[in-house]
Design an enzyme around this catalytic site. Structure first.
Site, short mmCIF file in Angstrom:
data_model
loop_
_atom_site.label_atom_id
_atom_site.label_comp_id
_atom_site.label_asym_id
_atom_site.label_seq_id
_atom_site.Cartn_x
_atom_site.Cartn_y
_atom_site.Cartn_z
N LYS A 90 33.89 16.80 -12.10
CA LYS A 90 33.42 16.00 -10.96
C LYS A 90 34.27 16.27 -9.71
O LYS A 90 35.33 16.87 -9.79
CB LYS A 90 33.44 14.52 -11.31
CG LYS A 90 32.77 14.16 -12.62
CD LYS A 90 31.25 14.20 -12.59
CE LYS A 90 30.70 13.79 -13.96
NZ LYS A 90 29.28 13.61 -14.03
C1 LIG Z 1 28.86 12.58 -15.24
C2 LIG Z 1 27.85 11.55 -14.94
C3 LIG Z 1 27.84 10.31 -15.59
C4 LIG Z 1 28.70 10.00 -16.79
O1 LIG Z 1 30.06 10.15 -16.61
P1 LIG Z 1 30.99 10.44 -17.88
O2 LIG Z 1 32.37 10.28 -17.33
O3 LIG Z 1 30.71 11.83 -18.33
O4 LIG Z 1 30.68 9.43 -18.91
C5 LIG Z 1 26.93 9.36 -15.17
N1 LIG Z 1 26.06 9.60 -14.17
C6 LIG Z 1 26.02 10.79 -13.54
C7 LIG Z 1 25.05 10.99 -12.42
C8 LIG Z 1 26.90 11.81 -13.91
O5 LIG Z 1 26.85 12.99 -13.27
#
Ligand SMILES: *Cc1c(COP(=O)(O)O)cnc(C)c1O
Length: 373
Positions: free
Chosen positions: A186
């Site tokens: 991210k």
């Molecule tokens: C990555 C993501 C999540 C979930 O996050 P995690 O930390 O992997 O549980 C939820 N919503 C979106 C749009 C994402 O890209």
């Protein structure tokens, strides 16, 4: 060497000393769970957004789930979102006990079509979960108006939009609460899992803090169920504090990568052919992903393998068509734009430390492949 769509190693090599110093600091602190590093990160992440409260949790999925539960949403409640998202958005709504209800997206920016939301609101609807997909924000004004008129909560899914702005306002500061993920890929990524819930509401914050800690207020005494063990780890929190100080620089680097792609590929863009990402009015995009479209996507990806380039599709299956969500009862064709996009989108390599020569190799290969289609 294979060119991957994401790689943290060049960044790690640049920042190794800082990351390892953060690890040593936590190991020597004498406090490994919910200590000064989590508290410090929470305060700094809240301040970055100009928001009063932040609760660190173990991942983005649980950030969404706990935020919904903290808002009092659960069994029997409907939550409106999109099927054009990472599946965890929907897994979390389901995990909170609520029923996800999908609306289609717009073809230009792939984000929720705000014109379709009102028709999806029913007597059981309790919340809207807009997803700021790929790094730019949903058009929030119409959603806020609908939420006020129908008494709905707004939970922003900011897992892909750290630092993004919409008409000058920050992603995560536009609803009742916001959920963030710090999954390594991210825009603000940890060296493992992490997440957070931002809110300006003390009550919601207190509820998330209880829910992440077995439902306890004080040690050994459960105030409410369902409780969870969903804490952000001290180690990840301390690493994230260092990365938060660099977040604006990471975003600037992502924008430079995006600008180079757009300049190098603009002459190939055509309706019905290669379509490059657009930035919707009022948005400052942070380019979590640089997503392009082409009707012959699968051929393109196949041919790029010969150049040792491995591209990603985000996302190949619309959530409403997945077996795990068959019980929601959506037929194929129910969300035509979402389904069309799933067959055409693909992501070019995008990360702040993407070496220029790797990006240029991708551009050259893509130009050759498109010319030979
Ligand atoms: C990555 C993501 C999540 C979930 O996050 P995690 O930390 O992997 O549980 C939820 N919503 C979106 C749009 C994402 O890209």
């Amino acid at each position: 060497m294979t060119i991957r769509v994401w790689d943290y190693l060049p960044e790690y090599h640049d920042e190794r000393e800082e990351v390892l110093a953060a690890v040593a600091k936590v190991f020597e602190s004498g406090q490994l769970i919910l200590g000064p590093s989590v508290a410090g990160f929470e305060a700094e992440f809240a301040a970055y957004h100009g928001i009063t409260h932040c609760a660190g949790v173990d991942n983005g999925t649980n950030a969404i789930k706990l935020a919904l539960q903290a808002l009092g949403i659960g069994h029997g409640d409907e939550v409106i979102t999109v099927a054009n998202t990472a599946a965890p958005t929907v897994v979390a709504i389901d995990g909170a006990g609520a029923t996800p209800v999908f609306v289609d997206v717009r073809e230009d920016d792939f984000l929720i079509d705000t014109d379709l939301v009102e028709a999806a609101i029913g007597p059981r609807t309790r919340a809207l979960v807009p997803v700021h997909l790929y790094g730019q924000c949903v058009d929030m004004a119409p959603l806020s108006r609908l939420a006020a008129r129908h008494g709905l909560a707004v939970l922003e899914d900011c897992a892909q939009s750290h630092g993004a702005r919409h008409h000058g306002r920050q992603a995560g500061a536009m609803g009742d609460a916001a959920a963030f993920s710090f999954y390594p890929t991210k825009v603000l990524g940890a060296y493992g899992d992490g997440g957070a819930v931002l809110t300006g509401d003390e009550f919601i914050d207190q509820n998330v803090r209880r829910l992440r800690y077995y439902g306890m207020e004080d040690r050994y005494y459960v105030e409410r169920t369902p409780g969870h063990n969903s804490r952000l780890d001290e180690l990840q929190a301390e690493i994230l504090r260092g990365k938060l100080r660099r977040l604006d620089a990471y975003i600037a680097a992502r924008r430079s990568v995006a600008r180079r792609y757009t300049e190098a590929l603009a002459d190939l863009a055509e309706p019905g052919g290669l379509v490059l990402p657009t930035v919707s009015p009022g948005n400052e995009h942070v380019y979590y992903l640089y997503v392009v479209r082409h009707p012959r996507r699968d051929d393109i990806i196949e041919r790029l393998r010969a150049y040792d380039i491995a591209l990603n599709i985000s996302y190949p299956w619309p959530v409403h068509t997945m077996t795990g969500f068959a019980h929601l009862g959506y037929a194929k064709g129910a969300l035509p734009v979402t389904e069309k996009l799933a067959g055409e989108v693909f992501s070019l390599p995008m990360y702040p430390s993407l070496p220029l020569e790797r990006q240029q190799a991708v551009i050259r290969a893509l130009r050759e492949v498109l010319a030979g289609l």
